[in-house]
Design an enzyme around this catalytic site. Sequence first.
Site, PDB file in Angstrom:
ATOM      1  N   SER A   1       0.697  -1.238   0.024  1.00  0.00           N
ATOM      2  CA  SER A   1      -0.136  -0.003  -0.077  1.00  0.00           C
ATOM      3  C   SER A   1       0.851   1.255  -0.044  1.00  0.00           C
ATOM      4  O   SER A   1       1.945   1.451   0.514  1.00  0.00           O
ATOM      5  CB  SER A   1      -0.944  -0.083   1.109  1.00  0.00           C
ATOM      6  OG  SER A   1      -1.520   1.120   1.483  1.00  0.00           O
TER       7      SER A   1
ATOM      8  N   TYR B   1      -2.212  -0.495   9.898  1.00  0.00           N
ATOM      9  CA  TYR B   1      -2.484  -0.778   8.568  1.00  0.00           C
ATOM     10  C   TYR B   1      -1.394  -0.711   7.703  1.00  0.00           C
ATOM     11  O   TYR B   1      -0.651  -1.671   7.219  1.00  0.00           O
ATOM     12  CB  TYR B   1      -3.647  -0.217   7.821  1.00  0.00           C
ATOM     13  CG  TYR B   1      -3.828  -0.410   6.390  1.00  0.00           C
ATOM     14  CD1 TYR B   1      -4.001  -1.729   6.215  1.00  0.00           C
ATOM     15  CD2 TYR B   1      -3.466   0.434   5.434  1.00  0.00           C
ATOM     16  CE1 TYR B   1      -4.346  -2.114   4.537  1.00  0.00           C
ATOM     17  CE2 TYR B   1      -3.747   0.056   4.150  1.00  0.00           C
ATOM     18  CZ  TYR B   1      -4.154  -1.184   3.870  1.00  0.00           C
ATOM     19  OH  TYR B   1      -3.945  -1.601   2.603  1.00  0.00           O
TER      20      TYR B   1
END
Length: 335
Positions: A127, A152
């Site tokens: 990501s 995350y």
Amino acid sequence: MKILVTGSAGFIGSSLSISLLDRGDEVIGIDNHNNYYDPELKESRLKRHFDHQNYTHIRMDIEDRAAVEELFKKYQFEAVVNLAAQAGVRYSIENPLSYINTNIVGFAHILEGCRHHNVGHLVYASSSSVYGSNTKMPFSIHDNVDHPLSLYAASKKTNELMAHTYSHLYQLPTTGLRFFTVYGPWGRPDMALFKFTRAMIAGEKIQVFNYGNHRRDFTYVDDIVEGVIRVLDKPAQSNLNWNGDIPDPGTSLAPWRVYNIGNNSPIELMDYIKALETSLNIKAKKELLPLQLGDVPDTYADVDDLVINFDYKPLMNVFEGVDNFVKWYKEYYET
């Protein structure tokens, strides 16, 4: 090829499965169908390819070690694309352990399956959030990414480190793809475009964080899928010029790589909203709010390595992409 796609009822996983099937691959898809967002949307995505003769769907969780071991033993995959993950920056602040269990423990199970069953290439979703506190633009894979701002992001950085270890120890080719703000038809309801569209149609205010001063490298889902397939077909190679005295964070002596997949053209959030206003023919009512914990103000992908190694660069214009999403949303929700 016989390919495992994890998260195959997800936003990217479903579209990827369709593209792989269309070109003649055999796809075994797994998904846990959790309720992080509306499970009915996942079921609807899955219907698009569930009955394809070369598709097999298994409802399971990558956290289940025994199930993953049995899966790899039974099917003997040639390649794996791991898209299964607990997503969402903000949710990770409230529910950190779900990210540990799925994104780290679950990913370890995938790595072990690849290691013990001679998988030719593991491609996995990372990501843009791994860039965290970095402010040098555009974000480059050759920059250090040791300052994540959410769990995350930390879990995705951890995936890259775990993959490197397996590439080094077991010569498993692994490639991590840092996705930049993916959007488009069949998207996730927790993402801004989905939330904005729903609120605007309902006549409600949209929540605009950082007072609208965000810039995002919005990347259309079809561009992401094309990038994943090109990378999948070219297993990661060792960088024989890698030097431990001046270590390159984006390559290795091991068969390990990471790449950005972004549009290489950041858009002001307010311009993104204008594109949505045009497509919906609705003027947005905005509630301006401060930057949220865990968020970064801007993202901007340097995709030079993707272009050099795969002759590929995402190209979808954000106004056309948003319009495609709106057409899908209206048809799907019959608004």
